[in-house]
Write an enzyme that holds these catalytic residues in place. Structure first.
Site, PDB file in Angstrom:
ATOM      1  N   HIS A  92       1.582  -2.901  -8.474  1.00  0.00           N
ATOM      2  CA  HIS A  92       2.208  -2.858  -7.139  1.00  0.00           C
ATOM      3  C   HIS A  92       1.826  -3.873  -6.049  1.00  0.00           C
ATOM      4  O   HIS A  92       2.997  -4.286  -5.409  1.00  0.00           O
ATOM      5  CB  HIS A  92       1.978  -1.460  -6.391  1.00  0.00           C
ATOM      6  CG  HIS A  92       2.304  -1.197  -4.921  1.00  0.00           C
ATOM      7  ND1 HIS A  92       3.758  -0.989  -4.897  1.00  0.00           N
ATOM      8  CD2 HIS A  92       1.986  -1.156  -3.825  1.00  0.00           C
ATOM      9  CE1 HIS A  92       3.917  -0.610  -3.504  1.00  0.00           C
ATOM     10  NE2 HIS A  92       2.826  -0.873  -2.830  1.00  0.00           N
ATOM     11  N   ARG A 115       8.712  -2.540 -12.912  1.00  0.00           N
ATOM     12  CA  ARG A 115       7.718  -3.177 -12.254  1.00  0.00           C
ATOM     13  C   ARG A 115       6.556  -3.625 -13.285  1.00  0.00           C
ATOM     14  O   ARG A 115       5.598  -2.863 -13.654  1.00  0.00           O
ATOM     15  CB  ARG A 115       6.971  -2.590 -11.155  1.00  0.00           C
ATOM     16  CG  ARG A 115       6.035  -3.303 -10.247  1.00  0.00           C
ATOM     17  CD  ARG A 115       5.394  -2.493  -9.240  1.00  0.00           C
ATOM     18  NE  ARG A 115       4.462  -1.899 -10.089  1.00  0.00           N
ATOM     19  CZ  ARG A 115       3.826  -0.635  -9.961  1.00  0.00           C
ATOM     20  NH1 ARG A 115       4.335   0.122  -8.979  1.00  0.00           N
ATOM     21  NH2 ARG A 115       2.657  -0.069 -10.433  1.00  0.00           N
ATOM     22  N   TYR A 125      -2.990   4.557 -14.136  1.00  0.00           N
ATOM     23  CA  TYR A 125      -1.897   5.777 -14.068  1.00  0.00           C
ATOM     24  C   TYR A 125      -0.796   5.249 -14.970  1.00  0.00           C
ATOM     25  O   TYR A 125       0.079   6.311 -15.169  1.00  0.00           O
ATOM     26  CB  TYR A 125      -1.212   5.714 -12.609  1.00  0.00           C
ATOM     27  CG  TYR A 125      -0.778   4.491 -12.209  1.00  0.00           C
ATOM     28  CD1 TYR A 125       0.420   4.008 -12.363  1.00  0.00           C
ATOM     29  CD2 TYR A 125      -1.623   3.938 -11.038  1.00  0.00           C
ATOM     30  CE1 TYR A 125       1.007   2.999 -11.721  1.00  0.00           C
ATOM     31  CE2 TYR A 125      -1.339   2.601 -10.694  1.00  0.00           C
ATOM     32  CZ  TYR A 125       0.125   2.208 -10.777  1.00  0.00           C
ATOM     33  OH  TYR A 125       0.779   1.013 -10.371  1.00  0.00           O
TER      34      TYR A 125
END
Length: 366
Positions: free
Chosen positions: A264, A260, A273
């Protein structure tokens, strides 16, 4: 890369060279690859425009699919006429390939769509509840068995189901229950897991100690890992799995090993993160760049072809932006009418309760 298996199916390397595989091969020709490139380019453009529209306040939320174009286009091209797709909420490329009206997907994330989509007989509604669509898909696949649409001598009389979900969803109870039922009833369903490495901010290393495809063996059906950034391999593997399902051989789990590249959703900040060097490493495995390298090296396309493709994609982008003015506006009263085929007593009571509550604001305003 952690989680990548030595058994991973790959037919096109990141540098664009073809890779031979003992069990799988891409059956299409150069014209199919050119079409795949166009599909992936348009799928990416749709996603890019939708992300921008959300940033401009035109959409409430958007789940980007940047980097997952090969997994979606390759698998979608293995879906036959009688098959049914149960998506999650990020299958924009699949919807594009199947001819789903993309305007209705924008309307969903704008809050003006109640889910009464066109083409529901082929492509079911986006599922926002993580993993719930796998239960729906398995139940539908069992229904195909009861209707005699599996294992017939004439292939045109057979159908199968493909359910899309992510690596994070594979940890959900609903999904594991779907695996159990699919295995127990030998249901004609393919679980297509796009392992994009991150379940929001949780890396795959915290979700599973083994590659995800190996889990399938514990449920009693085959699991296979494919390079999710290789559109040739994805199509070949998905065709094999869908044919198994249609012919009555039961479920298959496909782990499309991809990444990805974006967030998200547009409410997420992956820089909090995720390391930049990890993202850059995956950028070198970009599915569109990979196919372009191959097609250029084999003299199938040239600069003029790519320039025209870019111009066509820009025109498509302008068309997408124009849709915003045409998107429907739904009232709450209309939403109540779209819950059941026939409204229930309880639902009508809720409608009245809502109307009374909303009327209170009108009295305050006066």
């Amino acid at each position: 890369m952690r989680g990548q298996s030595d058994q991973m199916v790959q037919l096109l390397a990141p540098d664009g060279t073809r890779v031979q595989h003992d069990e799988f091969e891409f059956s299409g020709g150069p014209e199919d690859l050119v079409a795949h490139l166009r599909d992936m380019t348009f799928a990416r453009r749709f996603d890019t425009e939708a992300t921008a529209l959300q940033r401009q306040g035109e959409l409430g939320l958007w789940p980007p699919s940047l980097g997952q174009e090969a997994a979606q286009v390759g698998s979608a091209r293995a879906v036959a006429e009688p098959d049914v797709v149960f998506p999650s909420y990020r299958e924009h490329g699949v919807a594009h390939c199947l001819g789903v009206p993309m305007k209705q997907i924008l309307a969903l994330f704008r809050g003006g769509d109640a889910g009464d989509w066109e083409m529901l007989e082929k492509f079911r509604n986006y599922q926002i509840v993580i993993g719930a669509q796998t239960l729906h898909a398995t139940g539908y696949a069992m229904g195909l068995q009861f209707d005699g649409m599996v294992g017939n001598e004439d292939p045109s009389d057979n159908a199968a189901v493909i359910a899309y979900h992510g690596d994070g969803a594979s940890s959900q109870g609903d999904v594991n229950e779907a695996y159990v039922f699919a295995a127990s009833y030998n249901a004609p369903v393919v679980f297509f897991c796009q392992n994009n490495q991150w379940a929001i901010s949780e890396p795959i290393s915290l979700q599973s100690r083994i590659p995800l495809f190996e889990r399938a063996r514990g449920f009693g059906f085959p699991g296979i890992q494919v390079d999710g950034n290789d559109v040739l391999a994805v199509e070949a593997v998905t065709r094999w799995a869908m044919e198994r399902a249609r012919s009555g051989e039961g479920p298959t789990f496909i782990e499309a090993y991809t990444y990805r590249m974006g967030a998200h959703t547009t409410s997420d900040d992956p820089t909090k993160y995720r390391a930049d060097d990890e993202t850059e490493q995956w950028r070198g495995r970009d599915p569109i760049t990979r196919l372009v390298r191959h097609l250029r090296a084999t003299d199938v396309i040239d600069d003029a072809h790519l320039a025209q493709l870019d111009a066509d994609a820009k025109d498509y982008g302008a068309e997408i932006r124009s849709w915003v003015k045409e998107l429907p506006v739904r009232t709450m009263d209309q939403l109540f009418d779209n819950v059941y085929a026939e409204n229930t007593v309880a639902l009508e009571a809720q409608r009245r309760e809502y109307a009374e509550w909303a009327a209170g604001f009108e009295e305050v305003a006066r």
